[in-house]
Design an enzyme around this catalytic site. Structure first.
Site, PDB file in Angstrom:
ATOM      1  N   CYS A 183      26.961 -18.927  86.764  1.00 48.82           N
ATOM      2  CA  CYS A 183      27.751 -19.218  87.966  1.00 48.82           C
ATOM      3  C   CYS A 183      27.221 -20.478  88.637  1.00 48.82           C
ATOM      4  O   CYS A 183      28.002 -21.306  89.134  1.00 48.82           O
ATOM      5  CB  CYS A 183      27.722 -18.051  88.952  1.00 48.82           C
ATOM      6  SG  CYS A 183      28.821 -16.688  88.510  1.00 48.82           S
ATOM      7  N   ASN A 191      26.482 -11.829  72.105  1.00 47.81           N
ATOM      8  CA  ASN A 191      25.454 -10.800  72.143  1.00 47.81           C
ATOM      9  C   ASN A 191      25.820  -9.852  73.280  1.00 47.81           C
ATOM     10  O   ASN A 191      26.121 -10.294  74.390  1.00 47.81           O
ATOM     11  CB  ASN A 191      24.079 -11.437  72.388  1.00 47.81           C
ATOM     12  CG  ASN A 191      23.678 -12.371  71.253  1.00 47.81           C
ATOM     13  OD1 ASN A 191      23.887 -12.053  70.085  1.00 47.81           O
ATOM     14  ND2 ASN A 191      23.138 -13.530  71.584  1.00 47.81           N
ATOM     15  N   THR A 206      20.782 -12.357  77.105  1.00 51.59           N
ATOM     16  CA  THR A 206      19.782 -12.702  78.120  1.00 51.59           C
ATOM     17  C   THR A 206      20.426 -13.180  79.417  1.00 51.59           C
ATOM     18  O   THR A 206      19.780 -13.171  80.455  1.00 51.59           O
ATOM     19  CB  THR A 206      18.828 -13.804  77.604  1.00 51.59           C
ATOM     20  OG1 THR A 206      19.592 -14.952  77.237  1.00 51.59           O
ATOM     21  CG2 THR A 206      18.028 -13.317  76.403  1.00 51.59           C
ATOM     22  N   HIS A 259      29.864 -14.744  77.881  1.00 43.58           N
ATOM     23  CA  HIS A 259      29.891 -16.021  77.156  1.00 43.58           C
ATOM     24  C   HIS A 259      29.994 -15.758  75.669  1.00 43.58           C
ATOM     25  O   HIS A 259      29.565 -14.715  75.181  1.00 43.58           O
ATOM     26  CB  HIS A 259      28.655 -16.871  77.451  1.00 43.58           C
ATOM     27  CG  HIS A 259      27.346 -16.200  77.168  1.00 43.58           C
ATOM     28  ND1 HIS A 259      26.801 -15.266  78.022  1.00 43.58           N
ATOM     29  CD2 HIS A 259      26.483 -16.320  76.138  1.00 43.58           C
ATOM     30  CE1 HIS A 259      25.655 -14.850  77.529  1.00 43.58           C
ATOM     31  NE2 HIS A 259      25.430 -15.466  76.379  1.00 43.58           N
TER      32      HIS A 259
HETATM   33  P1  AMP Z   1      22.502 -14.847  75.219  1.00 46.14           P
HETATM   34  O1  AMP Z   1      21.079 -14.722  74.739  1.00 46.14           O
HETATM   35  O2  AMP Z   1      23.536 -14.466  74.194  1.00 46.14           O
HETATM   36  O3  AMP Z   1      22.703 -14.170  76.561  1.00 46.14           O
HETATM   37  O4  AMP Z   1      22.744 -16.401  75.427  1.00 46.14           O
HETATM   38  C1  AMP Z   1      22.243 -17.111  76.516  1.00 46.14           C
HETATM   39  C2  AMP Z   1      22.032 -18.506  76.048  1.00 46.14           C
HETATM   40  O5  AMP Z   1      21.897 -19.323  77.196  1.00 46.14           O
HETATM   41  C3  AMP Z   1      20.768 -18.729  75.193  1.00 46.14           C
HETATM   42  O6  AMP Z   1      21.152 -19.179  73.898  1.00 46.14           O
HETATM   43  C4  AMP Z   1      19.988 -19.771  75.974  1.00 46.14           C
HETATM   44  O7  AMP Z   1      19.372 -20.738  75.139  1.00 46.14           O
HETATM   45  C5  AMP Z   1      21.062 -20.385  76.850  1.00 46.14           C
HETATM   46  N1  AMP Z   1      20.577 -20.966  78.098  1.00 46.14           N
HETATM   47  C6  AMP Z   1      19.667 -20.468  78.954  1.00 46.14           C
HETATM   48  N2  AMP Z   1      19.521 -21.273  80.026  1.00 46.14           N
HETATM   49  C7  AMP Z   1      20.365 -22.322  79.829  1.00 46.14           C
HETATM   50  C8  AMP Z   1      20.675 -23.505  80.572  1.00 46.14           C
HETATM   51  N3  AMP Z   1      20.082 -23.770  81.752  1.00 46.14           N
HETATM   52  N4  AMP Z   1      21.579 -24.363  80.057  1.00 46.14           N
HETATM   53  C9  AMP Z   1      22.180 -24.113  78.868  1.00 46.14           C
HETATM   54  N5  AMP Z   1      21.940 -23.007  78.121  1.00 46.14           N
HETATM   55  C10 AMP Z   1      21.040 -22.129  78.596  1.00 46.14           C
HETATM   56 ZN    ZN Z   2      28.006 -15.524  86.730  1.00 46.71          ZN
END
Ligand code: AMP
Ligand code: ZN
Length: 114
Positions: free
Chosen positions: A7, A87, A95, A100
């Site tokens: 967000c 995921n 995470t 997404h």
């Molecule tokens: P997930 O683990 O499927 O929830 O994907 C979250 C993704 O967000 C991970 O692949 C991270 O590398 C990515 N991520 C975390 N922080 C950032 C950020 N500030 N900008 C871009 N990607 C990010």
């Molecule tokens: Zn959000």
């Protein structure tokens, strides 16, 4: 949501390399790319993830997938193939709890045929 990373990226409060925008979604480069092309597509409206989708999110969920396909087409990724994945839940590696999908491409992606 004030404490949601994505967000804050959507609001422009946290910088990101935004590569795609439409009325409902944005796409930005993953900060830890797992492939030459690794873009995260997120709806502008906060939804926690796939597991909390409801009937009210039908259009947004479809738009998210369409955004990934539109971007992949614009980059010519379909010839070599690409992957779109989500995921769902911490146990599966989620995470960030803002819906997404990951778009991975630009290299050979190992599959069952390899
Ligand atoms: P997930 O683990 O499927 O929830 O994907 C979250 C993704 O967000 C991970 O692949 C991270 O590398 C990515 N991520 C975390 N922080 C950032 C950020 N500030 N900008 C871009 N990607 C990010
Ligand atoms: Zn959000």
């Amino acid at each position: 949501m004030a404490d949601c990373l994505f967000c804050n990226i959507i609001a422009g409060k946290i910088p990101a390399s935004v590569v795609y925008r439409d009325a409902d979604c944005i796409g930005f480069d993953d900060i830890h790319p797992a492939a030459p092309v690794h873009v995260l597509f997120v709806p502008k409206r906060h939804i926690d993830g796939v597991s909390t989708l409801t009937e009210a999110d039908r259009e947004t969920a479809g738009q998210l997938l369409l955004a990934a396909a539109t971007y992949a087409r614009s980059k010519g990724l379909e010839a070599a193939g690409y992957r779109v994945l989500a995921n769902v839940g911490a146990g599966a590696g989620q995470t960030v709890f803002h819906l997404h999908v990951h778009l991975l491409g630009g290299k050979h992606l190992r599959g069952r045929g390899d």
